[in-house]
Design an enzyme around this catalytic site. Structure first.
Site, PDB file in Angstrom:
ATOM      1  N   GLU A  78      16.159  46.901  33.612  1.00 19.79           N
ATOM      2  CA  GLU A  78      17.266  47.264  32.730  1.00 19.79           C
ATOM      3  C   GLU A  78      16.750  47.652  31.351  1.00 19.79           C
ATOM      4  O   GLU A  78      17.158  48.678  30.775  1.00 19.79           O
ATOM      5  CB  GLU A  78      18.258  46.099  32.577  1.00 19.79           C
ATOM      6  CG  GLU A  78      18.790  45.554  33.884  1.00 19.79           C
ATOM      7  CD  GLU A  78      17.968  44.379  34.416  1.00 19.79           C
ATOM      8  OE1 GLU A  78      16.716  44.492  34.511  1.00 19.79           O
ATOM      9  OE2 GLU A  78      18.558  43.348  34.747  1.00 19.79           O
ATOM     10  N   CYS A 105      18.041  40.708  29.116  1.00 21.16           N
ATOM     11  CA  CYS A 105      18.512  42.067  29.416  1.00 21.16           C
ATOM     12  C   CYS A 105      19.996  42.201  29.096  1.00 21.16           C
ATOM     13  O   CYS A 105      20.440  43.259  28.657  1.00 21.16           O
ATOM     14  CB  CYS A 105      18.227  42.424  30.872  1.00 21.16           C
ATOM     15  SG  CYS A 105      16.463  42.709  31.182  1.00 21.16           S
TER      16      CYS A 105
END
Length: 158
Positions: A78, A105
């Site tokens: 991500e 993330c």
């Protein structure tokens, strides 16, 4: 004029891109992929878990435990997808990811302006970190939903 009725839908397409991106990961234990998409269904960026650019895979460890382990060196899919984007901001974008994001993330997703998240697997759902991720994402207004598998088999002959 007739159009094909057996074409893949947007979720299948973008989750497929995330899954294909995961296959680029050299991590022997966990391969995660991500695909960021605009509100008009255009791919903005992709990423997979691995070492940062310029950090040689052969010189650093993939070990999961010990004083020198992969968690010090790897970047999650991500974050890689967010950092790989060079087109401006990601306000209103949607993120497809093969594994529910960790709390670090989740922070990057929120800060980048991504508003929607589609994830395939949530195998760490009962961990404190993922619970924190979900709490932050929900509070920040990031809508998340688990990908609904269609059962369609897609084969690539490359």
């Amino acid at each position: 004029m007739f159009e094909r009725e057996d074409h893949i839908n947007w979720d299948e397409y973008f989750m497929g891109v995330a899954m294909l991106s995961a296959m680029r990961s050299k991590d022997p234990n966990t391969q995660v992929g991500a695909c960021i998409v605009s509100p008009t269904n255009r791919i903005l960026s992709m990423g997979y878990n691995g070492f940062p650019n310029g950090v040689p895979d052969a010189e650093f460890t993939w070990a999961r435990e010990g004083d020198d382990n992969k968690y010090y060196y790897t970047t999650h899919s991500e974050l890689n997808a967010i950092l790989n984007y060079r087109g401006g901001n990601l306000e209103g974008a949607k993120l497809y990811v093969t594994l529910f994001p960790c709390y670090e993330c989740a922070k990057a997703i929120i800060q980048s302006g991504i508003t929607d998240l589609v994830y395939a697997d949530d195998k760490y759902a009962d961990t404190p970190g993922v619970r924190a991720s979900k709490r932050m994402l929900a509070r920040a207004g990031v809508h998340y939903v688990q990908y609904e598998k269609t059962g369609r088999e897609i084969v690539l002959n490359v």
